[in-house]
Design an enzyme around this catalytic site. Structure first.
Site, mmCIF file in Angstrom:
data_model
loop_
_atom_site.group_PDB
_atom_site.id
_atom_site.type_symbol
_atom_site.label_atom_id
_atom_site.label_comp_id
_atom_site.label_asym_id
_atom_site.label_seq_id
_atom_site.Cartn_x
_atom_site.Cartn_y
_atom_site.Cartn_z
ATOM 1 N N GLY A 281 32.641 92.475 44.569
ATOM 2 C CA GLY A 281 34.024 92.846 44.268
ATOM 3 C C GLY A 281 34.025 94.120 43.441
ATOM 4 N N GLY A 282 34.244 95.247 44.102
ATOM 5 C CA GLY A 282 34.405 96.520 43.389
ATOM 6 C C GLY A 282 33.126 97.144 42.867
ATOM 7 C CB THR B 60 39.970 90.944 49.885
ATOM 8 O OG1 THR B 60 40.332 90.035 50.919
ATOM 9 C CG2 THR B 60 38.904 91.903 50.381
ATOM 10 N N GLY C 8 30.579 96.254 49.423
ATOM 11 C CA GLY C 8 31.528 96.247 50.533
ATOM 12 C C GLY C 8 32.253 97.568 50.664
ATOM 13 C CG LEU D 273 38.922 85.943 60.741
ATOM 14 C CD1 LEU D 273 39.612 84.617 60.624
ATOM 15 C CD2 LEU D 273 37.450 85.749 61.003
ATOM 16 C CB CYS E 16 39.895 84.849 55.832
ATOM 17 S SG CYS E 16 40.804 86.230 56.573
HETATM 18 O O1 RRO Z 1 39.053 89.787 58.950
HETATM 19 C C1 RRO Z 1 39.718 89.911 57.902
HETATM 20 O O2 RRO Z 1 40.890 90.329 57.909
HETATM 21 C C2 RRO Z 1 39.156 89.557 56.582
HETATM 22 C C3 RRO Z 1 38.364 88.456 56.344
HETATM 23 BR BR1 RRO Z 1 37.781 87.310 57.693
HETATM 24 C C4 RRO Z 1 37.978 88.137 55.012
HETATM 25 O O3 RRO Z 1 37.289 87.143 54.711
HETATM 26 N N1 RRO Z 1 38.410 88.954 54.030
HETATM 27 C C5 RRO Z 1 39.160 90.050 54.272
HETATM 28 O O4 RRO Z 1 39.543 90.768 53.333
HETATM 29 N N2 RRO Z 1 39.524 90.346 55.556
#
Ligand code: RRO
Length: 305
Positions: free
Chosen positions: A245-246, A194, A267, A73, A129
């Site tokens: 997703g993928g 994820t 993504g 984050l 997250c």
């Molecule tokens: O910042 C991250 O590590 C992160 C976030 Br906020 C999220 O929602 N999903 C992710 O895979 N990484």
């Protein structure tokens, strides 16, 4: 030629392909991406109330079936993000989704009030997250009551911007979470965040490959899980879905729509293939629609036999 224009929460997107959150971080990169052919909309990196330095490097690493990340984050905090979003919005012609993340339920009203000042076209509530469990505990979207409360807290202060709840796939029954956020007033759902977290090890050095050791898994390996989650959600709620997703090519994007998505998030594929991926996927979708005799995106929505 099929029209790629897609309506979602009353907003017109020039194409259904949306940059997923967390792929692009800087205002310059958002502007560069938004000017690329085929991009339907962009999602900002998740924003918290206070600035965060994020996790130690490396924060992203590829593996044979996708990627694993633990960015932690990293973001400049909502005050700075509002300035950056306002500036970027002056230069782009496509919708912008602001992603927000709270560490405690009580942060949501202030965070949402602040971010609304940047006038994003939509607000994505990141309830999922996977990388900060040690700080927040389990993501809000592992629990239907907490998911609903988060949506209510935001809807209480944001009246004129659609709110999308972003869900984790790491639950036994994503349908009950989807129903809970719909009942709480969410205007849409995005899924999935994820998967995991997972762990990659360098056998030679016996070190974890990520600075934070564990992180969220993305890329082609998670596509079947993403499709099943989107399908489950689509069968359960009436609000529209931003499915991700993928998704790596036009066939994947059409499959996501067949599972029930109206918009499709891109993504990890951007890491692999660069900003040109959006135009490529749109072209592939249009070519496949001719071959498979698909009249429109709407006609294939939730059409799995
Ligand atoms: O910042 C991250 O590590 C992160 C976030 Br906020 C999220 O929602 N999903 C992710 O895979 N990484």
């Amino acid at each position: 030629m099929h029209n790629l224009k897609t309506c979602f929460c009353g907003i017109t997107f020039p194409t259904p392909l949306i940059l997923a959150s967390g792929i692009v971080h800087t205002p310059a990169a958002f502007m560069a991406l938004a000017s690329q052919k085929g991009v339907g909309g962009i999602t900002w990196k998740s924003i918290s109330l206070k600035p965060r330095a994020g996790h130690p490097l490396p924060v992203v690493t590829p593996y044979s079936a996708g990627f694993i990340n633990s960015v932690g984050l990293k973001n400049p905090g909502v005050k700075q993000a509002v300035k950056e979003i306002r500036e970027v919005k002056k230069h782009i012609k496509i919708p912008l989704l602001a992603s927000i993340v709270a560490f405690q339920m009580s942060e949501f009203p202030q965070l949402a009030t602040e971010i609304a000042k940047a006038a994003p076209d939509l607000i994505e509530l990141n309830l999922s997250c996977p990388n900060v469990d040690d700080e927040i505990g389990r993501p809000f979207s592992t629990d239907p009551l907490l998911s609903a409360l988060a949506v209510q807290e935001v809807k209480r202060v944001v009246k004129h911007i659609p709110v999308i709840a972003k869900l984790t796939p790491n639950v036994v029954d994503i349908k009950e979470i989807a129903k809970a956020v719909e009942n709480a007033g969410a205007d849409a759902i995005s899924a999935i965040n994820t998967v995991g977290p997972g762990l990659l090890i360098d056998a030679k050095t016996r070190k974890a490959k990520l600075g934070n050791k564990i992180g969220g898994i993305s890329g082609p390996s998670i596509k079947p899980l993403a499709l099943r989650c989107v399908w489950d959600i689509a069968k359960t709620v009436k609000i529209p879905i931003l499915g991700m997703g993928g998704v790596n090519n036009g066939e994947d994007a059409l499959e996501m729509m067949m599972a029930g998505a109206t918009l499709v998030g891109i993504g990890s594929a951007v890491f692999g293939k660069g900003f040109g991926i959006f135009d490529q996927i749109n072209q592939q979708m249009l070519d496949l629609m001719k071959i498979y005799e698909i009249a429109s995106f709407a006609s294939i929505k939730l059409s799995i036999k």
